[in-house]
Design an enzyme around this catalytic site. Structure first.
Site, PDB file in Angstrom:
ATOM      1  N   HIS A   1       4.056   9.285  12.455  1.00  0.00           N
ATOM      2  CA  HIS A   1       3.280   8.102  12.845  1.00  0.00           C
ATOM      3  C   HIS A   1       4.229   7.013  13.307  1.00  0.00           C
ATOM      4  O   HIS A   1       5.381   6.940  12.868  1.00  0.00           O
ATOM      5  CB  HIS A   1       2.363   7.604  11.726  1.00  0.00           C
TER       6      HIS A   1
ATOM      7  N   HIS B   1       0.816  -1.218   0.000  1.00  0.00           N
ATOM      8  CA  HIS B   1       0.000   0.000   0.000  1.00  0.00           C
ATOM      9  C   HIS B   1       0.847   1.264   0.000  1.00  0.00           C
ATOM     10  O   HIS B   1       0.346   2.332  -0.361  1.00  0.00           O
ATOM     11  CB  HIS B   1      -0.941   0.004   1.214  1.00  0.00           C
TER      12      HIS B   1
END
Length: 318
Positions: free
Chosen positions: A185, A119
């Site tokens: 993140h 992804h």
């Protein structure tokens, strides 16, 4: 310089949890609008060639042999989470030409004739061109963002981007540079410091996960996002100030200053996976990098439930 842009940059975060974890209605509406505007700007630019720099999350590259950087002359998306699978529309001649150019200019990058991507590459293509990923011809470049010590340093990323720009100067195509990753993140991606030998083995040896393995991984990441949103997670929180600083430096052309920042501060301030943001620096470096460029789109949201400091930045050289 021509008034028509010949080169554009798209920096875009990715998150495997998009469409899986629930979002507040306004958060989702704002995110959809940002993605729609990115699609609009890219299609208006109408690239004839794409150079896409992205990371991997132990789906295509493993610690048994982890290159810091790798060009793909062919590439296939594995279809993890809700992203599509299948062959990418790789321009093999352009990929090999770039590899040759970089070797001649002191960049010893790896070359994959059968690259597998996840992804980290396919989501941005999906968002712009749909599930079929019917994109213009592209060159995929993998950047290791998870396995120390072989994560490319900031200054080298900028040097690579600038050398890629010099190669693109020799081509006639209108080119879009995409950096897919970041911003702040720290999702539950295991490292070789993990105490479980089975986990260390899983991220070392190349393997094809079963559907049960994929489903279990998806549930773990979904639960991690929900915990971060509730505030009861031991993961590092998102850092919107760091994200905005990063985006501002790229937009304003302060790339040399960005490349001189301390490597250790990336993990300390923005999280283990914030190294993915270097994909933006590589791609942005292929455009004029000493000044601000026209910026029709700058979008940012901190979305803990998606474990994403989610940014979109579109620039062009007109």
């Amino acid at each position: 310089m021509s008034s028509q842009p010949r080169r554009a940059f798209l920096g875009m975060s990715h998150t495997p949890l998009y469409g899986l974890n629930p979002l507040e209605p306004q958060v989702e509406a704002d995110l959809r609008q940002g993605i729609a505007r990115a699609r609009e700007e890219v299609l208006k630019f109408a690239p004839e060639l794409i150079v896409l720099v992205g990371p991997d999350h132990y789906n295509g590259f493993f610690n048994a042999l982890m290159p810091p950087l790798c060009i793909g002359s062919q590439a296939t998306a594995v279809g993890d989470y809700l992203t599509p699978s299948g062959a990418l529309n790789v321009d093999e001649a352009a990929a090999l030409g770039l590899a040759e150019w970089l070797m001649e200019h002191d960049f010893d990058l790896a070359l994959s004739r059968r690259m597998e991507v996840d992804h980290g590459f396919s989501q941005v293509l999906q968002f712009i061109w749909g599930d079929g990923m019917k994109t213009p011809p592209l060159v995929p470049i993998f950047m290791n963002a998870v396995a120390q010590p072989g994560i490319p340093r900031l200054r080298r990323c900028l040097q690579l981007g600038r050398e890629m720009g010099r190669f693109l100067d020799t081509l006639p195509q209108r080119t879009l540079l995409i950096g897919s990753g970041g911003l702040s993140h720290e999702p539950p991606v295991p490292t070789l410091a993990h105490p479980d030998p089975a986990v260390r083995e899983r991220i070392t040896l190349r393997h094809k996960p079963t559907q049960a393995d994929r489903d279990a991984k998806t549930e773990r990441v979904k639960a991690a996002g929900m915990a971060l949103a509730r505030g009861d997670s031991d993961m590092k929180p998102l850092n919107p100030a760091w994200d905005q600083h990063w985006m501002e430096a790229l937009a304003s052309g302060r790339l040399d200053a960005l490349a001189q920042e301390r490597e250790d501060l990336i993990e300390q301030e923005a999280g283990l996976s914030a190294h993915e943001s270097k994909t933006w620096l590589i791609a942005r470096g292929a455009l004029p990098s000493d000044r601000a460029l026209p910026c029709p789109l700058r979008h940012y949201q901190a979305i803990p439930v998606l474990i994403a400091g989610y940014g979109i930045l579109f620039l062009h050289d007109a």
